[in-house]
Design an enzyme around this catalytic site. Structure first.
Site, PDB file in Angstrom:
ATOM      1  CB  SER A   1      -1.014   0.037   0.926  1.00  0.00           C
ATOM      2  OG  SER A   1      -0.446   0.404   1.847  1.00  0.00           O
ATOM      3  CE  LYS A   2       0.510   8.467  -2.406  1.00  0.00           C
ATOM      4  NZ  LYS A   2      -0.111   9.489  -2.050  1.00  0.00           N
ATOM      5  NE  ARG A   3      -2.663   2.517   6.099  1.00  0.00           N
ATOM      6  CZ  ARG A   3      -2.699   1.596   6.708  1.00  0.00           C
ATOM      7  NH1 ARG A   3      -1.680   1.752   8.323  1.00  0.00           N
ATOM      8  NH2 ARG A   3      -2.782   0.363   6.354  1.00  0.00           N
TER       9      ARG A   3
END
Ligand code: GLU
Length: 480
Positions: A250-252
């Site tokens: 994920s981008k997170r």
């Protein structure tokens, strides 16, 4: 005649290209191209609150940059446009009306408060079909009076829906598990649930390729295809790409963005190649593949149902293979932005440094750290002169360096070959192994235990003046 395969990639413009999205695009591209079909780009921007400036360009650039040229799309045109959902509002409105007439959808005027009151003790909420019972006259009256409304899908309360997915096989979902989701929002914009069906049909999409998160909502879409009397597309759902056993990429976590990998010095070709292997094993068991190879080898049999784990070490390895396969010029061009951020920029010939680095790096991002030290000879640990094989230490260095210095001052051909031959002969004159000369010289001019290239390559790069200056500096350190 076989119908032409048409696949699409339908990203929302979020401002970055997720590697999972890139893989979906790649497989849709490969499926189309391996069947002589067309690959289409559609922008799904109906969530206007999530509008991000420049986000559509990120999509165009990422796809084209990785070689995934689409046959139709917003910027390239095509017969089925517009290819941007926010420009198709009237189309959705027309089909929503039709679906209402067919009994597949209905107007809903429920207030936020009423909807909230439907929340159960566990925090779950399911719409209760309250507005389904409104008469046509009542609906018309309320619309005419300017009351805000949404359009909801009318899902049967009983029964089971079944369809075949080419990867996951037969999928059966009870209608009771589904909800009368909103198809058209109060601002007139469609939701994904509606727009994907209308667009895939109108754009002649034959194979819908997307992530497994849509596996369980596909029955809702099939209800609409059936209500309109349209042929359902073939479904190909793809397993997720994971960071580890439990977490999705994920981008997170900063590990999902295509651009970030480019910034870290991965090559587009290597990324796309690696991404291809996340969920697909080609028959010939090859790993390094060009896009053309992938088109030739692509087959759904090789696609796995289980999630794949993103392994950056493997991507690094593959990237190194791509770096090694480049010509020196290609590598130099790719490496230049990284060379330019290094401390050696403006001091030494970057092209020669790039040639030394090409066999020695796996990503371009390693370049600055691999050469920054080259800019200046600082203080270094004199025990670096210790070398068993060559029988050297600081004392040997102290005794050999003046003669080496004198020799290097006397010659003008600083090519690696000439230096190598000359210094080997010099070692003979001095009665020591050439390895001893090369070892002390390399340490004396670099102050590093590990260097990208041997003594003569380093000296050749530094040039006469800088080499002599550094030997003097080392002699000074040795006599402290
Ligand atoms: N806009 C959707 C997404 O980004 C597309 C899903 C699909 O391919 O249908 O997830």
């Amino acid at each position: 005649m076989e119908e032409t395969v048409r696949t699409r990639f339908a990203p929302s413009p979020t401002g970055f290209m997720h590697l999972g999205g890139l893989r979906t695009a790649l497989y849709a591209y490969l499926y189309a191209k391996s069947h002589g079909g067309k690959f289409i780009l559609r922008i799904e921007d109906t969530d206007q609150q999530r509008f991000v400036e420049g986000a559509i360009d990120v999509i165009y650039d990422s796809l084209k940059g990785s070689g995934l040229y689409y046959d139709e799309g917003p910027d390239v045109g095509g017969d089925y446009g517009p290819y941007v959902q926010s420009e198709r509002k009237e189309i959705y409105a027309e089909y929503a009306k039709k679906l209402i007439e067919l009994g597949g959808a209905y107007y809903c005027f429920c207030s936020k408060e009423r909807l909230e009151s439907l929340t159960d003790a566990n925090g779950n909420r399911k719409y209760d079909k309250h507005c389904l019972s409104l008469t046509k006259e009542e609906v018309e009256k309320r619309i005419a009076a300017g009351e805000p409304y949404v359009i909801r899908q009318n899902i049967p309360t009983e029964g089971t829906s079944t369809y075949e997915d080419l990867i996951y096989g037969t999928i059966s979902i009870d209608y009771s598990e589904l909800e009368d989701n909103i198809l058209i929002k109060s601002d007139g914009m469609p939701t994904y649930n509606f727009a994907n069906v209308i667009d895939d049909h109108l754009m002649g999409i034959t194979h819908v390729i997307r992530g497994t998160e849509y596996l369980s909502s596909t029955p809702k879409y099939n209800l609409m295809y059936d209500a309109f009397g349209w042929k359902r597309p073939v479904y190909i759902h793809l397993p997720p790409i994971m960071k580890d056993a439990t977490r999705k990429l994920s981008k997170r976590y900063g590990d999902a963005n295509f651009d970030d990998f480019l910034k870290k010095g991965y090559l587009k070709e290597a990324i796309i190649n690696y991404v291809a292997l996340l969920g697909w094993s080609p028959k010939e068991n090859v790993e390094k593949m060009s896009l053309q190879d992938m088109i030739r080898l692509f087959s759904l049999d090789g696609i796995s149902r289980s999630q794949s784990i993103f392994d950056e070490a493997k991507l690094r390895w593959l990237n190194g293979e791509y770096i090694r396969a480049m010509s020196q010029d290609e590598f130099y061009r790719a490496a230049l932005p990284f060379l330019q951020t290094s401390a050696v920029n403006g001091k030494f010939d970057l092209k020669r440094i790039s040639a030394l680095l090409q066999p020695r790096v796996e990503t371009l991002g390693e370049i600055p750290e691999k050469i920054d030290w080259l800019a200046e000879l600082g203080d270094y640990d004199l025990s670096l002169f210790n070398n068993k094989k060559n029988k050297t230490d600081a004392e040997t260095a102290k005794s050999l360096l003046p003669a080496i210095r004198e020799y290097l001052l006397s010659v003008d051909d600083y090519s690696n070959d000439a230096l190598f031959a000359g210094l080997s002969a010099k070692a003979g004159d001095l009665g020591v192994k050439s390895g001893a000369v090369f070892w002390v010289l390399r340490i004396a001019v670099t102050g590093q235990g590990v260097t990208p290239g041997g003594a003569t390559e380093m000296v050749s790069l530094l040039g006469k003046e800088e080499t002599v200056r550094r030997i003097d500096r080392s002699l000074e350190l040795l006599s402290r």
